[in-house]
Enzyme design. Structure first.
Site, PDB file in Angstrom:
ATOM      1  N   ILE A  69      87.060  59.982  12.760  1.00  0.00           N
ATOM      2  CA  ILE A  69      87.281  58.694  12.088  1.00  0.00           C
ATOM      3  C   ILE A  69      88.654  58.699  11.431  1.00  0.00           C
ATOM      4  CG2 ILE A  69      86.461  57.166  10.240  1.00  0.00           C
ATOM      5  CD1 ILE A  69      83.621  58.366  10.792  1.00  0.00           C
ATOM      6  N   ASP A  70      89.478  57.783  11.833  1.00  0.00           N
ATOM      7  CA  ASP A  70      90.800  57.622  11.244  1.00  0.00           C
ATOM      8  C   ASP A  70      91.047  56.161  10.865  1.00  0.00           C
ATOM      9  OD1 ASP A  70      93.382  57.835  10.403  1.00  0.00           O
ATOM     10  OD2 ASP A  70      94.247  58.332  12.347  1.00  0.00           O
ATOM     11  N   SER A  71      90.880  55.249  11.839  1.00  0.00           N
ATOM     12  CA  SER A  71      91.227  53.839  11.603  1.00  0.00           C
ATOM     13  C   SER A  71      90.514  53.243  10.388  1.00  0.00           C
ATOM     14  CB  SER A  71      90.918  52.999  12.846  1.00  0.00           C
ATOM     15  OG  SER A  71      91.721  53.415  13.921  1.00  0.00           O
TER      16      SER A  71
ATOM     17  N   ASP B 225      94.228  68.306  24.541  1.00  0.00           N
ATOM     18  CA  ASP B 225      93.829  67.068  25.209  1.00  0.00           C
ATOM     19  C   ASP B 225      94.603  66.935  26.511  1.00  0.00           C
ATOM     20  OD1 ASP B 225      93.182  64.607  26.103  1.00  0.00           O
ATOM     21  OD2 ASP B 225      93.764  63.518  24.293  1.00  0.00           O
TER      22      ASP B 225
ATOM     23  N   ASP C 292      94.439  67.599  16.068  1.00  0.00           N
ATOM     24  CA  ASP C 292      93.867  66.466  16.803  1.00  0.00           C
ATOM     25  C   ASP C 292      94.789  66.119  17.976  1.00  0.00           C
ATOM     26  OD1 ASP C 292      92.093  64.343  17.206  1.00  0.00           O
ATOM     27  OD2 ASP C 292      93.190  62.987  15.879  1.00  0.00           O
ATOM     28  N   HIS C 293      94.238  66.041  19.176  1.00  0.00           N
ATOM     29  CA  HIS C 293      94.996  65.639  20.372  1.00  0.00           C
ATOM     30  C   HIS C 293      96.247  66.496  20.625  1.00  0.00           C
ATOM     31  CE1 HIS C 293      92.528  62.161  21.257  1.00  0.00           C
ATOM     32  NE2 HIS C 293      92.543  61.872  19.973  1.00  0.00           N
TER      33      HIS C 293
ATOM     34  N   HIS D  10      85.430  60.899  19.884  1.00  0.00           N
ATOM     35  CA  HIS D  10      86.665  60.326  19.309  1.00  0.00           C
ATOM     36  C   HIS D  10      86.460  58.819  19.150  1.00  0.00           C
ATOM     37  CE1 HIS D  10      89.739  63.607  19.650  1.00  0.00           C
ATOM     38  NE2 HIS D  10      88.655  64.176  20.154  1.00  0.00           N
TER      39      HIS D  10
ATOM     40  N   SER E 272      85.661  54.836  14.711  1.00  0.00           N
ATOM     41  CA  SER E 272      85.708  53.934  13.560  1.00  0.00           C
ATOM     42  C   SER E 272      84.895  52.681  13.854  1.00  0.00           C
ATOM     43  CB  SER E 272      87.161  53.551  13.238  1.00  0.00           C
ATOM     44  OG  SER E 272      87.779  54.590  12.496  1.00  0.00           O
TER      45      SER E 272
END
Ligand code: G3H
Ligand code: 13P
Ligand code: ZN
Length: 311
Positions: free
Chosen positions: A257-259, A104, A82-83, A213, A216
């Site tokens: 989704i992370d947060s 990114d 990711d990124h 991206h 959330s």
């Protein structure tokens, strides 16, 4: 089944009108919570690792945890960087067993973004790995880089065809109003994603997988639990889930989704400690935290992504 790339997943998602969830992993309980939900629901899965996650947990530990999840679930799982911020980081993940990387370079000028993305694509494709690139800049915090709302910018649809043709990237992250973190929109405002941009991008790139991206939704019940148990997160607002569901039915094949997982985990642990001030065995509070992540991911798979039963 070994780790897979996202190629077949995205073809099926594009044609089927759903998206695959890309969830960030940092430790064993997070990997287990996510993959148990996907297994119960027979959903394809992308587990993604940020530069910060690699620094925190160590590349080898993360790879082995994800390999264990593949053995335990038998699901098609892609392991994604990711990124990725440089050719070297991407190369290290490609050499180290990832099946997908993001370069990114979205904060760089157009020509520099193309040149760096092209370089990563050449190396990745030579090694059977797929590449996600980004055009447009999201607001929010990622890997300690904080992009303010004023410095964010929507993707320009007129750029996407040239970018994809010249880079050879396999999927494209675009900016249509989502942003990273738990504070996405001002309280009292009505969040609205720019579906007109998404439609125009997909008109210019027929059949091509688009990535969102910063997706959330910041469930208010978890913010409330955090704030009732010693936390302080006033004004945390996310992307409405019905808008994400709509995007998943369009050209968006991957939703990050992370947060929301962080909120589920933190709310559960804060409440646990308030309810059990004398407990100190980590298994006691990590067990409900892992279950909360599982519930959150199951909800996303069924109600937001629509990828249940699609593995
Ligand atoms: O977009 C960023 C992800 O939420 C990962 O966050 O860089 O703090 O691991 P991180
Ligand atoms: P959220 O902060 O909205 O969960 O976004 C995560 C993300 O985009 C990871 O790349
Ligand atoms: Zn992101």
């Amino acid at each position: 089944m070994p780790l897979v790339t996202t190629k077949e997943m995205f073809e099926k998602a594009y044609n089927g009108g759903y998206a695959v969830g890309a969830f960030n992993v940092n430790n064993m309980e997070i990997v287990q919570g996510i993959t148990e939900a996907a297994k119960d629901l027979n959903a394809p899965l992308i587990l993604q690792v940020s530069k910060g996650a690699r620094a925190y947990a160590n590349h080898t530990y993360l790879i082995k945890l994800v390999e264990a999840a593949v053995i335990e679930t038998g699901l098609p799982i892609a392991l994604h960087l990711d990124h990725g911020d440089s050719f070297e980081t991407c190369k290290s993940c490609i050499d180290g067993g990832f099946t997908s990387v993001m370069i990114d370079a979205s904060s760089k000028p157009f020509e520099e973004n193309i040149a760096l993305t092209r370089k990563v694509v050449e190396y990745a494709h030579d090694h059977g790995v797929v590449v996600e690139a980004e055009l447009g800049t999201l607001a929010g915090v990622e890997d300690e880089v904080n992009v303010s709302a004023e410095n964010s910018s929507y993707t320009r649809p007129e750029d996407v065809q040239e970018f994809v043709e010249r880079t050879g990237c396999d999927s494209l992250a675009i900016a249509i109003g989502t942003s990273h973190g738990a504070y996405k929109f001002k309280p009292g405002t009505k969040p609205q994603l720019r579906f007109d941009i998404l439609e125009e991008v997909s008109r210019r790139l027929p059949g091509f997988p688009i990535v969102l991206h910063g997706s959330s939704s910041v469930p208010q019940e978890f913010v409330k639990i955090i704030n009732e148990n010693g936390g302080n997160m006033p004004g945390a607002i996310g992307v409405p889930e019905d808008q994400l569901r709509k995007a998943a039915s369009m050209a968006v094949c991957k939703i990050n989704i992370d947060s929301d997982l962080r909120l589920a985990m933190t709310a559960t642990i804060r409440k646990y400690f308030n309810d059990h001030p004398d407990h100190f065995d980590p298994r006691q509070y990590l067990k409900p935290a892992r279950a909360a992540i599982k519930d959150m991911v199951a909800h996303k798979i069924v109600d937001v992504l629509g990828c249940d039963g699609k593995a």
